[in-house]
Design a protein around this motif. Structure first.
Motif, PDB file in Angstrom:
ATOM      1  N   UNK A 102     -11.390  37.029  19.615  1.00  0.00           N
ATOM      2  CA  UNK A 102      -9.872  36.889  19.687  1.00  0.00           C
ATOM      3  C   UNK A 102      -9.534  35.740  21.057  1.00  0.00           C
ATOM      4  N   UNK A 103     -10.159  36.343  22.095  1.00  0.00           N
ATOM      5  CA  UNK A 103     -10.665  35.021  23.303  1.00  0.00           C
ATOM      6  C   UNK A 103     -11.006  33.610  23.031  1.00  0.00           C
ATOM      7  N   UNK A 104     -11.608  33.594  22.063  1.00  0.00           N
ATOM      8  CA  UNK A 104     -12.201  32.867  21.234  1.00  0.00           C
ATOM      9  C   UNK A 104     -10.989  31.596  20.226  1.00  0.00           C
ATOM     10  N   UNK A 105     -10.964  32.662  19.854  1.00  0.00           N
ATOM     11  CA  UNK A 105      -9.356  31.608  19.329  1.00  0.00           C
ATOM     12  C   UNK A 105      -8.745  31.501  19.641  1.00  0.00           C
ATOM     13  N   UNK A 106      -7.961  31.965  21.198  1.00  0.00           N
ATOM     14  CA  UNK A 106      -6.593  31.655  21.921  1.00  0.00           C
ATOM     15  C   UNK A 106      -7.212  29.786  22.258  1.00  0.00           C
ATOM     16  N   UNK A 107      -8.489  30.069  22.821  1.00  0.00           N
ATOM     17  CA  UNK A 107      -9.073  29.120  23.847  1.00  0.00           C
ATOM     18  C   UNK A 107      -9.306  27.878  22.631  1.00  0.00           C
ATOM     19  N   UNK A 108      -9.553  28.358  21.357  1.00  0.00           N
ATOM     20  CA  UNK A 108      -9.332  26.926  20.729  1.00  0.00           C
ATOM     21  C   UNK A 108      -8.520  26.496  20.056  1.00  0.00           C
ATOM     22  N   UNK A 109      -7.138  27.293  19.783  1.00  0.00           N
ATOM     23  CA  UNK A 109      -6.566  26.680  19.910  1.00  0.00           C
ATOM     24  C   UNK A 109      -4.809  26.372  20.851  1.00  0.00           C
TER      25      UNK A 109
END
Length: 156
Positions: A102-109
């Motif tokens: 979840x945190x990684x996807x938010x970071x990527x976006x």
């Protein structure tokens, strides 16, 4: 199926290690022998190291080679040690799902939305940071497999 995934992991990690060795070697040769340091090799080696560290940690978790403390489990009865192991796998799933995926996807976006690119290679930083949610998904998959095997084995 799991053997195929393991082979892919080993191949990817070995390829990334080879890429990193070639980049660092070329950086040393170009800096000291040719006296013109290559600007992109350090950045590519750094990105390879990020991917190796994150994906390698998920694979090491699967092989039970990841850093862990088993001191408590050694002093428990086999039944309680079994339950503790199951709980620890479930906690790993929760951590990987919330922080890594979840945190990684938010970071990527966020990084993609800001339009950040690496200075030397010009690569989108979202592609570099995508190692975080991918390794989280791998860790979740391996933890689920470990939970299933724990649930199937008889408790002593």
């Amino acid at each position: 199926m799991i053997k195929t995934v393991d082979q892919l992991f080993r191949g990817l990690l070995a390829s990334l290690m080879a890429l990193m060795v070639v980049c660092v070697s070329w950086q040393v040769i170009s800096r000291y022998a040719l006296n013109t340091p290559s600007p992109w090799t350090e950045e590519l080696a750094r990105f390879a190291l990020i991917w190796i560290g994150l994906l390698g940690s998920a694979y090491a978790y699967h092989l039970k080679m990841h850093l862990g403390l088993d001191l408590l489990g050694q002093h428990l009865s086999p039944t309680r040690a079994h339950k503790l192991s199951l709980l620890l796998h479930l906690l790993a799933i929760v951590f990987a799902a919330t922080v890594m995926v979840y945190g990684g996807i938010k970071l990527v976006f966020m990084v993609n939305e800001l339009g950040q690119f690496s200075p030397a290679l010009g690569w989108p930083m979202g592609a570099v940071y995508s190692a975080l949610p991918l390794s989280g998904l791998a860790l979740i998959g391996y933890a689920v497999i470990d939970c299933q095997s724990l649930l199937m084995e008889p408790q002593s």
